[in-house]
Motif scaffolding. Structure first.
Motif, mmCIF file in Angstrom:
data_model
loop_
_atom_site.group_PDB
_atom_site.id
_atom_site.type_symbol
_atom_site.label_atom_id
_atom_site.label_comp_id
_atom_site.label_asym_id
_atom_site.label_seq_id
_atom_site.Cartn_x
_atom_site.Cartn_y
_atom_site.Cartn_z
ATOM 1 N N LEU A 1 -1.069 -9.135 -1.551
ATOM 2 C CA LEU A 1 0.199 -9.790 -1.856
ATOM 3 C C LEU A 1 0.693 -9.416 -3.249
ATOM 4 N N VAL A 2 -0.219 -9.325 -4.200
ATOM 5 C CA VAL A 2 0.158 -8.914 -5.559
ATOM 6 C C VAL A 2 0.678 -7.475 -5.554
ATOM 7 N N GLN A 3 0.014 -6.605 -4.810
ATOM 8 C CA GLN A 3 0.474 -5.214 -4.716
ATOM 9 C C GLN A 3 1.873 -5.143 -4.097
ATOM 10 N N MET A 4 2.117 -5.970 -3.072
ATOM 11 C CA MET A 4 3.451 -5.995 -2.467
ATOM 12 C C MET A 4 4.483 -6.476 -3.484
ATOM 13 N N LYS A 5 4.131 -7.498 -4.241
ATOM 14 C CA LYS A 5 5.051 -8.008 -5.260
ATOM 15 C C LYS A 5 5.358 -6.930 -6.291
ATOM 16 N N GLU A 6 4.328 -6.188 -6.709
ATOM 17 C CA GLU A 6 4.515 -5.128 -7.697
ATOM 18 C C GLU A 6 5.420 -4.010 -7.170
ATOM 19 N N LYS A 7 5.487 -3.858 -5.845
ATOM 20 C CA LYS A 7 6.367 -2.853 -5.236
ATOM 21 C C LYS A 7 7.779 -3.397 -5.030
ATOM 22 N N GLY A 8 8.008 -4.637 -5.436
ATOM 23 C CA GLY A 8 9.332 -5.222 -5.290
ATOM 24 C C GLY A 8 9.612 -5.803 -3.928
ATOM 25 N N VAL A 9 8.572 -6.171 -3.196
ATOM 26 C CA VAL A 9 8.728 -6.705 -1.843
ATOM 27 C C VAL A 9 9.214 -8.158 -1.902
ATOM 28 N N ASN B 1 14.779 3.593 -5.851
ATOM 29 C CA ASN B 1 15.031 2.406 -6.678
ATOM 30 C C ASN B 1 15.448 1.193 -5.860
ATOM 31 N N ARG B 2 15.196 1.224 -4.582
ATOM 32 C CA ARG B 2 15.634 0.142 -3.702
ATOM 33 C C ARG B 2 14.572 -0.936 -3.574
ATOM 34 N N LYS B 3 15.040 -2.133 -3.221
ATOM 35 C CA LYS B 3 14.132 -3.241 -2.953
ATOM 36 C C LYS B 3 13.663 -3.164 -1.509
ATOM 37 N N MET B 4 12.509 -3.735 -1.247
ATOM 38 C CA MET B 4 12.035 -3.900 0.118
ATOM 39 C C MET B 4 12.184 -5.375 0.457
ATOM 40 N N THR B 5 13.113 -5.674 1.336
ATOM 41 C CA THR B 5 13.326 -7.038 1.791
ATOM 42 C C THR B 5 13.003 -7.081 3.272
ATOM 43 N N PHE B 6 11.988 -7.843 3.608
ATOM 44 C CA PHE B 6 11.572 -7.968 4.997
ATOM 45 C C PHE B 6 12.136 -9.267 5.558
ATOM 46 N N VAL B 7 12.860 -9.165 6.652
ATOM 47 C CA VAL B 7 13.433 -10.319 7.338
ATOM 48 C C VAL B 7 12.535 -10.593 8.535
ATOM 49 N N LYS C 1 2.729 -1.400 5.853
ATOM 50 C CA LYS C 1 4.159 -1.078 5.883
ATOM 51 C C LYS C 1 4.671 -0.793 4.472
ATOM 52 N N THR C 2 4.339 -1.692 3.546
ATOM 53 C CA THR C 2 4.865 -1.524 2.196
ATOM 54 C C THR C 2 4.303 -0.280 1.527
ATOM 55 N N SER C 3 3.034 0.019 1.763
ATOM 56 C CA SER C 3 2.454 1.243 1.196
ATOM 57 C C SER C 3 3.119 2.474 1.784
ATOM 58 N N LEU C 4 3.305 2.475 3.090
ATOM 59 C CA LEU C 4 3.937 3.608 3.762
ATOM 60 C C LEU C 4 5.376 3.797 3.288
ATOM 61 N N LEU C 5 6.155 2.724 3.292
ATOM 62 C CA LEU C 5 7.552 2.828 2.877
ATOM 63 C C LEU C 5 7.671 3.207 1.407
ATOM 64 N N ASP C 6 6.788 2.660 0.575
ATOM 65 C CA ASP C 6 6.812 2.990 -0.852
ATOM 66 C C ASP C 6 6.517 4.476 -1.051
ATOM 67 N N GLU C 7 5.523 4.979 -0.323
ATOM 68 C CA GLU C 7 5.139 6.391 -0.438
ATOM 69 C C GLU C 7 6.241 7.318 0.081
ATOM 70 N N VAL C 8 6.773 7.009 1.239
ATOM 71 C CA VAL C 8 7.794 7.863 1.854
ATOM 72 C C VAL C 8 9.080 7.863 1.027
ATOM 73 N N CYS C 9 9.460 6.702 0.551
ATOM 74 C CA CYS C 9 10.765 6.590 -0.096
ATOM 75 C C CYS C 9 10.737 6.794 -1.609
ATOM 76 N N SER C 10 9.558 6.844 -2.209
ATOM 77 C CA SER C 10 9.511 6.986 -3.669
ATOM 78 C C SER C 10 10.057 8.325 -4.134
ATOM 79 N N SER C 11 10.029 9.321 -3.284
ATOM 80 C CA SER C 11 10.553 10.632 -3.672
ATOM 81 C C SER C 11 11.888 10.923 -2.991
ATOM 82 N N SER C 12 12.572 9.879 -2.547
ATOM 83 C CA SER C 12 13.832 10.052 -1.841
ATOM 84 C C SER C 12 14.951 9.359 -2.617
#
Length: 167
Positions: free
Chosen positions: A130-138, A98-104, A83-94
């Motif tokens: 988990l480290v990669q997710m943290k680096e993406k601001g998750v 600069n948004r955070k990913m907060t999963f509830v 999920k985080t890879s997909l959202l990071d890829e899709v939204c990085s050029s949108s």
């Protein structure tokens, strides 16, 4: 800001939990656009039926105090590392770059996120993910629950014991 609420089935008890968790999100930080991610697949369950997807998506407009700019993203990403890879890829050029990913999410989903089973039974792979997710601001907001013990008393479960057991 992205929020994943896919583990909630929108039954009356989970609806209440979802609304309580939604209230903990800092919605007033900067009048955010909120994107709710809902996976139609799950690592442990069959894919959602389209009618169930429609029912769950229709729940979001019933939440009170929603931001004025929000949407639901449907994915086919059963694991949070996906999920985080997909959202990071899709939204990085949108406009959301600069948004955070907060999963509830609920406790059971959180415990699966930190279970090596979902990382080829490798603690090292899990830590790397988990480290990669943290680096993406998750970030994760975890809703705990009361669980009945064998003695009949209730115990609050929130994944803390599982986190403490990590290397």
């Amino acid at each position: 800001r992205y929020s994943s609420l896919e583990s909630f089935s929108t039954t009356s008890s989970s609806s209440s939990a979802l609304k309580n968790l939604w209230d903990t999100v800092d919605k007033y930080e900067y009048d955010p656009t909120v994107l709710f991610e809902m996976s139609v697949t799950n690592a442990d369950k069959p894919p959602l039926d389209p009618s169930e997807v429609e029912r769950r998506v229709s729940f979001f407009p019933t939440l009170s105090d929603m931001p004025k700019d929000w949407g639901v993203i449907l994915t086919n990403a059963p694991l949070f590392s996906q999920k985080t890879s997909l959202l990071d890829e899709v939204c990085s050029s949108s406009p959301f770059s600069n948004r955070k990913m907060t999963f509830v999410l609920g406790t059971d989903t959180f415990v699966r996120i930190i279970n090596p089973k979902y990382y080829n039974n490798s603690v090292e792979n899990m830590i790397d993910a988990l480290v990669q997710m943290k680096e993406k601001g998750v970030h994760f907001i975890v809703g705990g629950r009361l669980e009945q013990t064998e003695s009949g008393s209730k115990k609050f479960i929130n994944g803390e014991e599982e986190v403490k057991s990590l290397p």
